[in-house]
Motif scaffolding. Structure first.
Motif, PDB file in Angstrom:
ATOM      1  N   TRP A  47       0.848  -1.195   0.000  1.00 60.52           N
ATOM      2  CA  TRP A  47       0.000   0.000   0.000  1.00 60.52           C
ATOM      3  C   TRP A  47       0.885   1.247   0.000  1.00 60.52           C
ATOM      4  O   TRP A  47       2.085   1.181   0.292  1.00 60.52           O
ATOM      5  CB  TRP A  47      -0.913   0.017   1.226  1.00 60.52           C
ATOM      6  N   ALA A  48       0.293   2.387  -0.355  1.00 55.08           N
ATOM      7  CA  ALA A  48       0.983   3.674  -0.280  1.00 55.08           C
ATOM      8  C   ALA A  48       0.817   4.235   1.130  1.00 55.08           C
ATOM      9  O   ALA A  48      -0.236   4.096   1.749  1.00 55.08           O
ATOM     10  CB  ALA A  48       0.407   4.641  -1.314  1.00 55.08           C
ATOM     11  N   ALA A  49       1.869   4.856   1.639  1.00 53.57           N
ATOM     12  CA  ALA A  49       1.897   5.320   3.029  1.00 53.57           C
ATOM     13  C   ALA A  49       0.809   6.349   3.310  1.00 53.57           C
ATOM     14  O   ALA A  49       0.471   7.183   2.466  1.00 53.57           O
ATOM     15  CB  ALA A  49       3.267   5.904   3.340  1.00 53.57           C
ATOM     16  N   SER A  50       0.263   6.294   4.514  1.00 52.96           N
ATOM     17  CA  SER A  50      -0.666   7.305   5.002  1.00 52.96           C
ATOM     18  C   SER A  50       0.129   8.476   5.570  1.00 52.96           C
ATOM     19  O   SER A  50       1.327   8.362   5.852  1.00 52.96           O
ATOM     20  CB  SER A  50      -1.557   6.715   6.092  1.00 52.96           C
ATOM     21  N   THR A  51      -0.542   9.596   5.758  1.00 46.30           N
ATOM     22  CA  THR A  51       0.084  10.754   6.405  1.00 46.30           C
ATOM     23  C   THR A  51      -0.683  11.096   7.667  1.00 46.30           C
ATOM     24  O   THR A  51      -1.879  10.807   7.783  1.00 46.30           O
ATOM     25  CB  THR A  51       0.105  11.976   5.466  1.00 46.30           C
ATOM     26  N   ASP A  52       0.027  11.704   8.607  1.00 44.69           N
ATOM     27  CA  ASP A  52      -0.585  12.097   9.882  1.00 44.69           C
ATOM     28  C   ASP A  52       0.213  13.265  10.447  1.00 44.69           C
ATOM     29  O   ASP A  52       1.441  13.323  10.274  1.00 44.69           O
ATOM     30  CB  ASP A  52      -0.576  10.917  10.861  1.00 44.69           C
ATOM     31  N   ASP A  53      -0.478  14.191  11.118  1.00 44.92           N
ATOM     32  CA  ASP A  53       0.213  15.372  11.636  1.00 44.92           C
ATOM     33  C   ASP A  53       1.238  15.034  12.712  1.00 44.92           C
ATOM     34  O   ASP A  53       2.159  15.802  12.980  1.00 44.92           O
ATOM     35  CB  ASP A  53      -0.796  16.404  12.170  1.00 44.92           C
ATOM     36  N   ARG A  54       1.117  13.870  13.341  1.00 44.52           N
ATOM     37  CA  ARG A  54       2.078  13.463  14.367  1.00 44.52           C
ATOM     38  C   ARG A  54       2.795  12.163  14.020  1.00 44.52           C
ATOM     39  O   ARG A  54       3.579  11.661  14.814  1.00 44.52           O
ATOM     40  CB  ARG A  54       1.367  13.316  15.719  1.00 44.52           C
ATOM     41  N   GLY A  55       2.484  11.601  12.869  1.00 42.43           N
ATOM     42  CA  GLY A  55       3.192  10.409  12.428  1.00 42.43           C
ATOM     43  C   GLY A  55       2.393   9.131  12.605  1.00 42.43           C
ATOM     44  O   GLY A  55       1.685   8.953  13.587  1.00 42.43           O
ATOM     45  N   VAL A  56       2.503   8.240  11.632  1.00 37.59           N
ATOM     46  CA  VAL A  56       1.859   6.926  11.679  1.00 37.59           C
ATOM     47  C   VAL A  56       2.769   5.963  12.437  1.00 37.59           C
ATOM     48  O   VAL A  56       3.964   5.879  12.172  1.00 37.59           O
ATOM     49  CB  VAL A  56       1.601   6.394  10.257  1.00 37.59           C
ATOM     50  N   VAL A  57       2.207   5.232  13.418  1.00 40.49           N
ATOM     51  CA  VAL A  57       3.021   4.301  14.211  1.00 40.49           C
ATOM     52  C   VAL A  57       2.818   2.849  13.784  1.00 40.49           C
ATOM     53  O   VAL A  57       3.672   2.003  14.058  1.00 40.49           O
ATOM     54  CB  VAL A  57       2.731   4.447  15.720  1.00 40.49           C
ATOM     55  N   SER A  58       1.700   2.541  13.134  1.00 37.66           N
ATOM     56  CA  SER A  58       1.496   1.156  12.705  1.00 37.66           C
ATOM     57  C   SER A  58       0.416   1.101  11.634  1.00 37.66           C
ATOM     58  O   SER A  58      -0.364   2.051  11.452  1.00 37.66           O
ATOM     59  CB  SER A  58       1.092   0.257  13.879  1.00 37.66           C
ATOM     60  N   TYR A  59       0.386  -0.046  10.943  1.00 37.42           N
ATOM     61  CA  TYR A  59      -0.684  -0.353   9.996  1.00 37.42           C
ATOM     62  C   TYR A  59      -1.318  -1.671  10.439  1.00 37.42           C
ATOM     63  O   TYR A  59      -0.618  -2.648  10.724  1.00 37.42           O
ATOM     64  CB  TYR A  59      -0.141  -0.495   8.577  1.00 37.42           C
ATOM     65  N   ASP A  60      -2.650  -1.688  10.498  1.00 40.86           N
ATOM     66  CA  ASP A  60      -3.395  -2.878  10.889  1.00 40.86           C
ATOM     67  C   ASP A  60      -3.977  -3.546   9.650  1.00 40.86           C
ATOM     68  O   ASP A  60      -4.595  -2.873   8.813  1.00 40.86           O
ATOM     69  CB  ASP A  60      -4.542  -2.525  11.846  1.00 40.86           C
TER      70      ASP A  60
END
Length: 221
Positions: A47-60
């Motif tokens: 998959w293509a990475a998600s973005t987050d204002d504080r950072g992604v810590v995991s993918y479920d």
């Protein structure tokens, strides 16, 4: 000092701790989710990475409605193992941030593992059925041996007379050698029921049904 005497107080200093910052914004949805079978018992997902204002810590990774795998936030691929040959699966990926906010699911990936599914290999065995009477009603008592496979089986479905009657969910103490369950079957004696059991496997799918047993209320068997 060494004699326990206190000196004069220092100059007073005032300080204010910063207010806690609330993070209730989930990461963006993982994009471009794809997959392929990696043999009869595994699939490879990307998959293509998600973005987050504080950072992604995991993918479920979810199979149907069940979370079956998780990888670190720096990963954009995963291999899910312990699957069944010849079985159709639907996988989705969700991103999670440090505040435990979860993104919407990415596009579903539908795959069928190669080979043929041997339902008998995933079915509970040695099913026993009897009945007993208590407080003016009859109950059906079941016991069975859980199917062998990856992980511990924690959920079962009990079918009564051809229809799903109830689900049984264990916690951390799920039985490994023989499971037991008793449930209400009405107040009338002499009624014969057909029962069988199946398990939810570690890949999130239902295994095969056990052999069917007949039990008559009021006879003890």
């Amino acid at each position: 000092d060494a004699d326990g005497r206190l000196g004069p107080r220092s100059r007073e200093v005032r300080a204010t701790t910063p207010a806690a910052v609330t993070d209730d914004t989930p990461p963006t949805r993982p994009g471009d989710t794809r997959g392929r079978a990696a043999g009869a018992r595994a699939v490879r997902l990307t998959w293509a990475a998600s973005t987050d204002d504080r950072g992604v810590v995991s993918y479920d990774i979810h199979q149907g409605g069940t979370k079956v795998h998780s990888v670190g936030g720096d990963r954009t691929s995963a291999q899910v193992t312990g699957l069944r040959p010849g079985t159709r699966y639907t996988f989705t990926v969700r991103a999670r941030d440090a505040a435990d906010n979860v993104s919407p699911a990415g596009a579903a990936v539908r795959l069928t593992t190669p080979g043929s599914d041997d339902a008998a290999a995933t079915a509970p065995t040695a099913l026993r059925a009897s009945s007993h009477r208590a407080d003016g009603a009859y109950y059906i008592d079941l016991s069975w041996v859980p199917p062998r496979g990856d992980g511990v089986i924690t959920e079962y479905q009990i079918e009564l007379d051809g229809r799903a009657a109830t689900s049984l969910v264990y916690g951390d103490e799920a039985p490994r050698e023989r499971a037991e369950y008793s449930f209400y079957a009405g107040t009338q004696a002499g009624v014969t029921h057909r029962v069988r059991v199946r398990a939810r496997l570690s890949d999130g799918t239902w295994g095969g049904f056990s052999a069917e047993r007949k039990v008559t209320t009021g006879t003890g068997g």
